[in-house]
Design an enzyme around this catalytic site. Structure first.
Site, PDB file in Angstrom:
ATOM      1  N   ASP A   1      -4.000   0.777   8.533  1.00 51.50           N
ATOM      2  CA  ASP A   1      -2.842   1.656   8.404  1.00 51.50           C
ATOM      3  C   ASP A   1      -2.872   2.750   9.461  1.00 51.50           C
ATOM      4  OD1 ASP A   1      -0.594   3.025   6.796  1.00 51.50           O
ATOM      5  OD2 ASP A   1      -2.175   4.536   6.775  1.00 51.50           O
TER       6      ASP A   1
ATOM      7  N   HIS B   1       0.801  -1.221   0.000  1.00 51.52           N
ATOM      8  CA  HIS B   1       0.000   0.000   0.000  1.00 51.52           C
ATOM      9  C   HIS B   1       0.833   1.270   0.000  1.00 51.52           C
ATOM     10  CE1 HIS B   1       0.781  -0.076   4.384  1.00 51.52           C
ATOM     11  NE2 HIS B   1       0.508   1.206   4.351  1.00 51.52           N
TER      12      HIS B   1
ATOM     13  N   GLU C   1       3.331   5.178  -3.394  1.00 48.71           N
ATOM     14  CA  GLU C   1       3.430   6.514  -2.809  1.00 48.71           C
ATOM     15  C   GLU C   1       4.850   6.898  -2.437  1.00 48.71           C
ATOM     16  OE1 GLU C   1       1.922   8.687   1.312  1.00 48.71           O
ATOM     17  OE2 GLU C   1       0.741   7.054   0.442  1.00 48.71           O
ATOM     18  N   ASP C   2       5.630   5.956  -1.908  1.00 45.08           N
ATOM     19  CA  ASP C   2       6.938   6.287  -1.348  1.00 45.08           C
ATOM     20  C   ASP C   2       8.110   5.715  -2.133  1.00 45.08           C
ATOM     21  OD1 ASP C   2       5.643   7.632   0.696  1.00 45.08           O
ATOM     22  OD2 ASP C   2       5.567   5.863   1.984  1.00 45.08           O
TER      23      ASP C   2
END
Length: 602
Positions: free
Chosen positions: A183, A118, A122-123
């Site tokens: 999360d 997840h 994004e990272d």
């Protein structure tokens, strides 16, 4: 999602309380980090770092294919290698902890695979196309749904737009929100190293948005722990007071709740009902609420009894035995099996009293009901798998479709009408703040889930959408009622629709749900669908038409007269004049006496 963590050596205020409530040890994230840094394992065996995840998953799915989980871990570990959290732990420990939370709740392999990945888009340099090519469209959609929007592109609107994106994605797949809740739970557990002002900001968003969403999805296991974490951050003094009360009760002699549990086991054993009787301690925020409601707490107020049976009929059998052998508290009885809550929750609630005054609250449910009550939509395994049974006759009931609950449909409807991020954010918090919903019945047997305080207008829009403009009246429990009538849980509502599409309710009717408020604001701006009535007149004459709200003109003042009124004779000079017939005496206006002939002129 966030590379923020705390040092495990730093004490977190809620660690002891959560461990006491859940009864299982927290994982050593440093050991998982060392296992992650050892690199991917061979194809023949699973990596040691996901051993806890595999063990928890096989408890629910003994024959599950774990190959996608292994490949997801290899990609996540290689992508996050070199990244660390603020505590110095390898970043891979965060996806592992999120995946373990979902595995313990009973999530299926697709959700676990997406939870491991997840944060990769994004990272890291991993793209959605790579995720789709290796893991399929379902995993790609879940990863995309929980990926935050960049502040560089959206500025201050990044957070509201991110939640808007998640809501839209949740409308197509509720597993997106389950990953987001897990999360946030791990981030809240590891929030100790952040600045106090940032802790408060994150805790407020969690309280206003994510905890109500967890309640609506029925994930009570995540909701209760999030509530305790937020309670400790935003109200540290009250949390310390509650913790002292719980510690004092644990150190006190005697256990009235345990004694009542033993008596209940004996009663059910004699009745021949196979049941498991457990004691569920209340979490910190629940104890705080009970303390504020009841004042001084008794020893039995720190927990509740949970009775688990095998069949639905056994629930009512246990209820009958308890009400026969103990004194029931009638006001505490609720039947959520016959009428489930909007979040799939089913259980029987009651309370029984002993002769010594101790009162114990009792929850009665089956093992399957208990799993759904704890994990909510996560416990439904894959809700998008093809059904193996014939469709139910109650297919129109919004509770039957857990993949698109009624409250979620309403959120998705009105979010399209709020293009402004600030309006969307404030309206979302306002709607989620209404943490209680009611269920009203339609004449055809279906149900409508509405927030508490909803009126017949809200029921009309919930059932008919924009066509509710033509609603002209309603029957509540068989009796005619105005459209502004506030509905109660269990009412039967029959909506009366008119033929004129331009007719509609008065603008003075209070609209409860944000969706109705947004529609009302649009109609006030010039929509031809709703005819805005004139304001009520402030004065209505005795006859004739109302004067359009204007006061009648005042009569002109009587002009002063120069002629003086003649003086009135004194009362003793008044004479009674005889009535013309039958000699009756009729007293009329007195007249002055004639002048006396003997009067002397002055």
């Amino acid at each position: 999602m966030s590379a923020e963590a705390t040092n495990p050596a730093t004490p977190v205020p809620l660690t002891a309380g959560v461990q006491r409530r859940r009864g299982r040890a927290r994982l050593d994230l440093r050991r998982l980090g060392r296992a992650a840094l050892m690199g991917p394992a061979t194809r023949d065996r699973l990596p040691d770092a996901i051993g806890h995840v595999v063990e928890a998953h096989r408890a629910h799915y003994p024959d599950a294919d774990l190959e996608p989980l292994r490949r997801a871990y290899v990609l996540a570990e290689s992508s996050h290698r070199g990244q660390t959290r603020k505590s110095g732990e390898p970043y891979i420990t965060h996806p592992l902890a999120v995946t373990l939370i979902l595995a313990q709740l009973g999530a299926e392999i697709t959700t676990l695979t997406a939870s491991l990945l997840h944060d990769t888009v994004e990272d890291t340099d991993v793209t959605l196309d790579q995720v789709r090519a290796e893991f399929g469209d379902d995993v790609c959609y879940l990863v995309d749904g929980v990926t935050k929007l960049e502040k560089v592109d959206y500025g201050a609107a990044a957070e509201p737009e991110t939640f808007r994106k998640m809501l839209v994605a949740t409308g197509n797949d509720v597993r997106v929100m389950s990953i987001k809740l897990a999360d946030r739970l791990h981030n809240m557990r590891t929030l100790g190293v952040m600045r106090p002002e940032k802790q408060a900001r994150i805790a407020k968003v969690t309280r206003d948005v994510l905890i109500p969403l967890a309640e609506r999805l029925g994930v009570q296991a995540l909701k209760t722990e999030l509530e305790d974490l937020v309670f400790a951050i935003l109200h540290p003094e009250e949390y310390a007071e509650v913790k002292a009360l719980i510690d004092a009760n644990a150190a006190s002699e005697g256990d009235p709740l345990g004694d009542i549990a033993g008596e209940v086991r004996g009663v059910l054993r004699e009745a021949g009902i196979a049941a498991e009787v457990l004691i569920r301690p209340r979490h910190f925020l629940s104890v705080h609420r009970v303390h504020r409601k009841r004042g001084e707490l008794r020893a039995s107020d720190y927990g509740r009894l949970l009775v688990l049976v095998n069949e639905d009929a056994d629930c009512y059998g246990v209820l009958g035995e308890l009400h026969t052998c103990f004194t029931p508290v009638v006001s505490e009885f609720k039947d959520f099996i016959a009428v489930p809550k909007f979040n799939l929750y089913q259980s029987l609630h009651t309370a029984v009293a002993r002769p010594d005054g101790q009162v114990a609250e009792v929850l009665i449910r089956t093992h399957q009901m208990h799993q759904v009550a704890e994990a909510g939509v996560v416990a439904l395994r894959n809700p998008y798998a093809p059904p193996s049974e014939e469709p139910s006759d109650r297919a129109e009931d919004e509770r039957v479709d857990p993949t698109r609950p009624g409250w979620l449909s309403r959120l998705l409807d009105w979010q399209q009408a709020a293009p402004d991020p600030d309006t969307f954010w404030s309206t979302l918090r306002e709607d989620l703040a209404q943490d209680r919903e009611i269920a009203v019945f339609r004449p055809d047997g279906g149900t409508l889930g509405l927030p508490a305080g909803a009126s017949c207008v809200d029921a009309a829009y919930a059932q008919y959408g924009e066509d509710a403009h033509a609603c002209i009246g309603a029957r509540v429990n068989g009796r005619l009622a105005t459209l502004s009538t506030v509905l109660r849980d269990g009412d039967t509502v029959q909506l009366l629709m008119g033929q004129d599409a331009t007719s509609g309710p008065s603008s003075e009717v209070r609209l409860t749900t944000p969706a109705r408020q947004l529609r009302g604001s649009r109609s006030d701006a010039g929509s031809p669908r709703i005819r805005r009535p004139r304001p009520p007149p402030r004065h209505r004459p005795a006859c004739g038409r109302p004067n359009r709200g204007r006061r009648p003109p005042r009569p002109a003042a009587r002009p002063p007269t120069s002629r003086a009124r003649p003086p009135r004779a004194p009362w003793w000079t008044a004479r009674a004049r005889p009535y013309a017939s039958r000699g009756a005496v009729h007293r009329c206006r007195p007249t002055p006496s004639p002048p006396s002939p003997y009067a002397v002129a002055s």
